[in-house]
Design a protein around this motif. Structure first.
Motif, PDB file in Angstrom:
ATOM      1  N   THR A  73       0.839  -1.204   0.000  1.00 20.68           N
ATOM      2  CA  THR A  73       0.000   0.000   0.000  1.00 20.68           C
ATOM      3  C   THR A  73       0.867   1.244   0.000  1.00 20.68           C
ATOM      4  O   THR A  73       0.565   2.226  -0.692  1.00 20.68           O
ATOM      5  CB  THR A  73      -0.951   0.004   1.216  1.00 20.68           C
ATOM      6  N   ALA A  74       1.954   1.209   0.751  1.00 21.01           N
ATOM      7  CA  ALA A  74       2.875   2.350   0.790  1.00 21.01           C
ATOM      8  C   ALA A  74       3.412   2.627  -0.608  1.00 21.01           C
ATOM      9  O   ALA A  74       3.376   3.772  -1.079  1.00 21.01           O
ATOM     10  CB  ALA A  74       4.017   2.079   1.764  1.00 21.01           C
ATOM     11  N   GLU A  75       3.898   1.596  -1.266  1.00 27.15           N
ATOM     12  CA  GLU A  75       4.456   1.783  -2.608  1.00 27.15           C
ATOM     13  C   GLU A  75       3.407   2.279  -3.585  1.00 27.15           C
ATOM     14  O   GLU A  75       3.674   3.149  -4.419  1.00 27.15           O
ATOM     15  CB  GLU A  75       5.099   0.490  -3.121  1.00 27.15           C
TER      16      GLU A  75
ATOM     17  N   VAL B 143      11.577   9.572  -1.892  1.00 24.91           N
ATOM     18  CA  VAL B 143      12.152   9.168  -0.603  1.00 24.91           C
ATOM     19  C   VAL B 143      11.410   7.936  -0.092  1.00 24.91           C
ATOM     20  O   VAL B 143      12.022   6.979   0.386  1.00 24.91           O
ATOM     21  CB  VAL B 143      12.081  10.316   0.434  1.00 24.91           C
ATOM     22  N   GLY B 144      10.082   7.957  -0.207  1.00 24.16           N
ATOM     23  CA  GLY B 144       9.289   6.797   0.212  1.00 24.16           C
ATOM     24  C   GLY B 144       9.657   5.539  -0.563  1.00 24.16           C
ATOM     25  O   GLY B 144       9.808   4.462   0.015  1.00 24.16           O
ATOM     26  N   LYS B 145       9.818   5.680  -1.875  1.00 22.01           N
ATOM     27  CA  LYS B 145      10.215   4.530  -2.700  1.00 22.01           C
ATOM     28  C   LYS B 145      11.612   4.042  -2.299  1.00 22.01           C
ATOM     29  O   LYS B 145      11.866   2.841  -2.256  1.00 22.01           O
ATOM     30  CB  LYS B 145      10.182   4.898  -4.190  1.00 22.01           C
ATOM     31  N   GLY B 146      12.491   4.983  -1.998  1.00 17.82           N
ATOM     32  CA  GLY B 146      13.834   4.617  -1.552  1.00 17.82           C
ATOM     33  C   GLY B 146      13.802   3.899  -0.217  1.00 17.82           C
ATOM     34  O   GLY B 146      14.558   2.942   0.009  1.00 17.82           O
ATOM     35  N   ALA B 147      12.919   4.334   0.676  1.00 22.90           N
ATOM     36  CA  ALA B 147      12.785   3.677   1.985  1.00 22.90           C
ATOM     37  C   ALA B 147      12.348   2.223   1.808  1.00 22.90           C
ATOM     38  O   ALA B 147      12.877   1.320   2.473  1.00 22.90           O
ATOM     39  CB  ALA B 147      11.785   4.432   2.856  1.00 22.90           C
TER      40      ALA B 147
ATOM     41  N   VAL C 246      19.010   0.692  -5.699  1.00 24.01           N
ATOM     42  CA  VAL C 246      17.737   1.305  -6.106  1.00 24.01           C
ATOM     43  C   VAL C 246      17.387   2.435  -5.145  1.00 24.01           C
ATOM     44  O   VAL C 246      16.939   3.513  -5.558  1.00 24.01           O
ATOM     45  CB  VAL C 246      16.617   0.243  -6.169  1.00 24.01           C
ATOM     46  N   ALA C 247      17.601   2.216  -3.845  1.00 23.73           N
ATOM     47  CA  ALA C 247      17.324   3.250  -2.845  1.00 23.73           C
ATOM     48  C   ALA C 247      18.168   4.489  -3.120  1.00 23.73           C
ATOM     49  O   ALA C 247      17.644   5.617  -3.112  1.00 23.73           O
ATOM     50  CB  ALA C 247      17.603   2.719  -1.441  1.00 23.73           C
TER      51      ALA C 247
ATOM     52  N   ALA D  37      14.300  13.610   5.877  1.00 27.98           N
ATOM     53  CA  ALA D  37      13.444  12.466   5.519  1.00 27.98           C
ATOM     54  C   ALA D  37      14.291  11.318   4.962  1.00 27.98           C
ATOM     55  O   ALA D  37      14.033  10.140   5.257  1.00 27.98           O
ATOM     56  CB  ALA D  37      12.380  12.887   4.516  1.00 27.98           C
ATOM     57  N   ILE D  38      15.298  11.647   4.182  1.00 31.29           N
ATOM     58  CA  ILE D  38      16.201  10.610   3.653  1.00 31.29           C
ATOM     59  C   ILE D  38      16.962   9.961   4.810  1.00 31.29           C
ATOM     60  O   ILE D  38      17.073   8.725   4.872  1.00 31.29           O
ATOM     61  CB  ILE D  38      17.158  11.197   2.595  1.00 31.29           C
TER      62      ILE D  38
END
Length: 195
Positions: free
Chosen positions: A38-40, A58-62, A72-73, A93-94
């Motif tokens: 769901t996050a992705e 940043v979310g995708k990297g997390a 990828v991150a 955030a990073i």
């Protein structure tokens, strides 16, 4: 976080809502709840709405870090930094993404991003300080020439130096990586030039 999720979901279609930012926060909430899928999905929706909003990267990297894919991150974080240069909140955030993945393993990456955030705010402070010094000196000459009154000068000084003092207090209380400093600088700049 459920209240925030409810509010974000309820206001997602409002004209005043920044959908890209809302999807980022919905993604962060899902990530905190352990729901990577769901996050992705939310991060992807945020990118689809506004590909230049750096936070969804940043979310995708997390997520990539949590899945053990550092390359990828790093690519996602690099893309985020490209859209949000000198943004202390983004750099924090990073750093948080690295911390949430593994604070020991990524200690150097956390430190590096926090230091970048501090540096961004220090540069902003230096620029605001320099501008205030130059303008303060220039207005002294305006008073001497009779073009401005002392009252005008004192009000201008409050608008010039007030945000610097308030910002410095915020930096001391919240830390050099806080976004609040950027907001104070922007507000102070607006007030100063509105006057």
């Amino acid at each position: 976080f459920e209240n925030a999720k409810t509010i974000l979901t309820r206001t997602l279609d409002d004209a005043s809502t920044d959908k890209s930012e809302a999807y980022y926060y919905l993604g962060e909430i899902a990530l905190r709840n352990g729901d990577k899928a769901t996050a992705e999905s939310n991060f992807d929706k945020g990118i689809a709405v506004n590909a230049e909003n750096p936070y969804n990267y940043v979310g995708k990297g997390a997520i990539a870090l949590m899945n053990g894919n550092e390359k990828v991150a790093d690519d996602f974080f690099g893309k985020a930094r490209g859209y949000g240069k000198k943004n202390a909140e983004l750099l924090t955030a990073i750093a948080r993404a690295y911390y949430n993945a593994d604070p020991v393993k990524y200690a150097n990456d956390i430190t590096k991003n926090i230091e970048r955030a501090k540096k961004a705010n220090k540069k902003a402070m230096f620029m605001w300080l320099l501008m205030s010094i130059v303008l303060s000196a220039a207005y002294v000459f305006e008073i001497l020439k009779g073009a401005k009154t002392v009252t005008y000068y004192l009000i201008m000084e409050v608008f010039a130096w007030g945000p610097i003092i308030a910002g410095f207090i915020v930096l001391k209380v919240r830390g050099w990586h806080t976004r609040a400093y950027r907001d104070i600088c922007a507000g102070g700049y607006w007030l100063f030039y509105a006057y």
